[in-house]
Write a protein that holds these residues in place. Structure first.
Motif, PDB file in Angstrom:
ATOM      1  N   TYR A 102       0.829  -1.208   0.000  1.00 44.35           N
ATOM      2  CA  TYR A 102       0.000   0.000   0.000  1.00 44.35           C
ATOM      3  C   TYR A 102       0.863   1.257   0.000  1.00 44.35           C
ATOM      4  N   GLU A 103       1.865   1.290   0.866  1.00 47.18           N
ATOM      5  CA  GLU A 103       2.744   2.464   0.926  1.00 47.18           C
ATOM      6  C   GLU A 103       3.494   2.654  -0.387  1.00 47.18           C
ATOM      7  N   GLN A 104       3.926   1.571  -1.014  1.00 49.26           N
ATOM      8  CA  GLN A 104       4.615   1.666  -2.299  1.00 49.26           C
ATOM      9  C   GLN A 104       3.657   2.176  -3.379  1.00 49.26           C
ATOM     10  N   ALA A 105       2.422   1.694  -3.396  1.00 52.23           N
ATOM     11  CA  ALA A 105       1.443   2.147  -4.375  1.00 52.23           C
ATOM     12  C   ALA A 105       1.135   3.630  -4.188  1.00 52.23           C
ATOM     13  N   LEU A 106       1.074   4.078  -2.930  1.00 51.74           N
ATOM     14  CA  LEU A 106       0.857   5.507  -2.653  1.00 51.74           C
ATOM     15  C   LEU A 106       2.003   6.349  -3.196  1.00 51.74           C
ATOM     16  N   GLN A 107       3.245   5.905  -2.965  1.00 57.82           N
ATOM     17  CA  GLN A 107       4.409   6.639  -3.462  1.00 57.82           C
ATOM     18  C   GLN A 107       4.395   6.712  -4.983  1.00 57.82           C
ATOM     19  N   GLU A 108       4.078   5.595  -5.628  1.00 60.99           N
ATOM     20  CA  GLU A 108       4.019   5.587  -7.090  1.00 60.99           C
ATOM     21  C   GLU A 108       2.934   6.524  -7.603  1.00 60.99           C
ATOM     22  N   GLN A 109       1.785   6.550  -6.919  1.00 57.68           N
ATOM     23  CA  GLN A 109       0.688   7.437  -7.310  1.00 57.68           C
ATOM     24  C   GLN A 109       1.105   8.894  -7.150  1.00 57.68           C
ATOM     25  N   GLN A 110       1.796   9.224  -6.053  1.00 61.82           N
ATOM     26  CA  GLN A 110       2.247  10.594  -5.828  1.00 61.82           C
ATOM     27  C   GLN A 110       3.261  11.005  -6.883  1.00 61.82           C
ATOM     28  N   GLN A 111       4.185  10.114  -7.231  1.00 62.42           N
ATOM     29  CA  GLN A 111       5.173  10.417  -8.267  1.00 62.42           C
ATOM     30  C   GLN A 111       4.495  10.630  -9.612  1.00 62.42           C
ATOM     31  N   GLN A 112       3.483   9.822  -9.908  1.00 57.16           N
ATOM     32  CA  GLN A 112       2.756   9.973 -11.164  1.00 57.16           C
ATOM     33  C   GLN A 112       2.010  11.306 -11.192  1.00 57.16           C
ATOM     34  N   ASP A 113       1.389  11.663 -10.080  1.00 61.57           N
ATOM     35  CA  ASP A 113       0.677  12.939  -9.987  1.00 61.57           C
ATOM     36  C   ASP A 113       1.632  14.106 -10.181  1.00 61.57           C
ATOM     37  N   GLU A 114       2.823  14.028  -9.563  1.00 63.25           N
ATOM     38  CA  GLU A 114       3.818  15.095  -9.706  1.00 63.25           C
ATOM     39  C   GLU A 114       4.297  15.196 -11.144  1.00 63.25           C
ATOM     40  N   THR A 115       4.525  14.062 -11.786  1.00 58.08           N
ATOM     41  CA  THR A 115       4.970  14.054 -13.177  1.00 58.08           C
ATOM     42  C   THR A 115       3.906  14.671 -14.076  1.00 58.08           C
ATOM     43  N   GLU A 116       2.650  14.333 -13.853  1.00 58.22           N
ATOM     44  CA  GLU A 116       1.561  14.893 -14.649  1.00 58.22           C
ATOM     45  C   GLU A 116       1.435  16.397 -14.418  1.00 58.22           C
ATOM     46  N   ALA A 117       1.602  16.833 -13.162  1.00 61.15           N
ATOM     47  CA  ALA A 117       1.508  18.255 -12.854  1.00 61.15           C
ATOM     48  C   ALA A 117       2.643  19.031 -13.534  1.00 61.15           C
ATOM     49  N   GLU A 118       3.863  18.469 -13.524  1.00 56.51           N
ATOM     50  CA  GLU A 118       4.994  19.111 -14.196  1.00 56.51           C
ATOM     51  C   GLU A 118       4.757  19.184 -15.699  1.00 56.51           C
ATOM     52  N   SER A 119       4.222  18.129 -16.261  1.00 54.22           N
ATOM     53  CA  SER A 119       3.945  18.089 -17.696  1.00 54.22           C
ATOM     54  C   SER A 119       2.909  19.137 -18.070  1.00 54.22           C
ATOM     55  N   GLU A 120       1.870  19.277 -17.237  1.00 52.99           N
ATOM     56  CA  GLU A 120       0.838  20.282 -17.502  1.00 52.99           C
ATOM     57  C   GLU A 120       1.398  21.690 -17.388  1.00 52.99           C
ATOM     58  N   SER A 121       2.254  21.919 -16.401  1.00 52.64           N
ATOM     59  CA  SER A 121       2.818  23.264 -16.231  1.00 52.64           C
ATOM     60  C   SER A 121       3.744  23.604 -17.386  1.00 52.64           C
ATOM     61  N   GLN A 122       4.451  22.612 -17.932  1.00 55.35           N
ATOM     62  CA  GLN A 122       5.323  22.859 -19.084  1.00 55.35           C
ATOM     63  C   GLN A 122       4.494  23.129 -20.340  1.00 55.35           C
ATOM     64  N   ASP A 123       3.362  22.474 -20.466  1.00 49.50           N
ATOM     65  CA  ASP A 123       2.493  22.698 -21.610  1.00 49.50           C
ATOM     66  C   ASP A 123       1.880  24.081 -21.580  1.00 49.50           C
ATOM     67  N   MET A 124       1.689  24.633 -20.398  1.00 51.77           N
ATOM     68  CA  MET A 124       1.067  25.945 -20.249  1.00 51.77           C
ATOM     69  C   MET A 124       2.088  27.076 -20.292  1.00 51.77           C
ATOM     70  N   ALA A 125       3.373  26.746 -20.176  1.00 53.10           N
ATOM     71  CA  ALA A 125       4.412  27.781 -20.187  1.00 53.10           C
ATOM     72  C   ALA A 125       4.494  28.404 -21.586  1.00 53.10           C
ATOM     73  N   PRO A 126       4.631  29.734 -21.657  1.00 51.27           N
ATOM     74  CA  PRO A 126       4.709  30.384 -22.979  1.00 51.27           C
ATOM     75  C   PRO A 126       6.013  29.990 -23.664  1.00 51.27           C
ATOM     76  N   SER A 127       5.887  29.699 -24.935  1.00 54.12           N
ATOM     77  CA  SER A 127       7.094  29.338 -25.704  1.00 54.12           C
ATOM     78  C   SER A 127       7.755  30.597 -26.225  1.00 54.12           C
ATOM     79  N   MET A 128       9.069  30.551 -26.334  1.00 51.04           N
ATOM     80  CA  MET A 128       9.808  31.733 -26.755  1.00 51.04           C
ATOM     81  C   MET A 128      10.214  31.652 -28.172  1.00 51.04           C
TER      82      MET A 128
END
Length: 128
Positions: A102-128
């Motif tokens: 359970y603890e390992q699955a929670l850690q994996e879920q948190q890492q996946q959520d963080e990766t998705e959040a980073e990906s979304e923030s990069q997609d929203m960043a203005p390109s130069m």
């Protein structure tokens, strides 16, 4: 008269617990639910247990075995485990394996959520 066979003296044998593999089938993130996850266990490659629950109570996390419910003579709902460990050692080992999974699955879920959040923030960043 035939001689009776005498029982051989009992040798102390240390009982070896079979290997236990546990997987988390589903994390449960419904608000207000005390059930945090559902798990399955494979014991020694010979037995499978489905419907194990990881429950968060006022006393902390605990592992709940699959159960049947029934009404007693007074109409009260009672529960009986479908599966349970016979020895304290086996119960502790199963509980530890489920909690670790359970603890390992929670850690994996948190890492996946963080990766998705980073990906979304990069997609929203203005390109130069």
């Amino acid at each position: 008269m035939a001689a009776k066979k005498q029982a051989a003296p009992a040798k102390e044998q240390k009982q070896k617990n079979p290997s236990i593999q546990v997987r988390i089938d589903r994390l449960n993130d419904y608000e207000g639910s005390s059930v945090k996850a559902f798990a399955s266990a494979n014991i020694g490659g010979a037995f499978a247990i489905h419907g194990i629950r990881v429950v968060d109570s006022q006393k902390g996390l605990f592992v709940s075995m699959p159960q049947n419910s029934y009404k007693d003579g007074n109409g009260n709902t009672k529960y009986s485990d479908i599966f349970h460990a016979i020895t304290a050692e086996a119960r502790n080992e199963l509980n530890e394996k489920v909690t670790e999974a359970y603890e390992q699955a929670l850690q994996e879920q948190q890492q996946q959520d963080e990766t998705e959040a980073e990906s979304e923030s990069q997609d929203m960043a203005p390109s130069m």
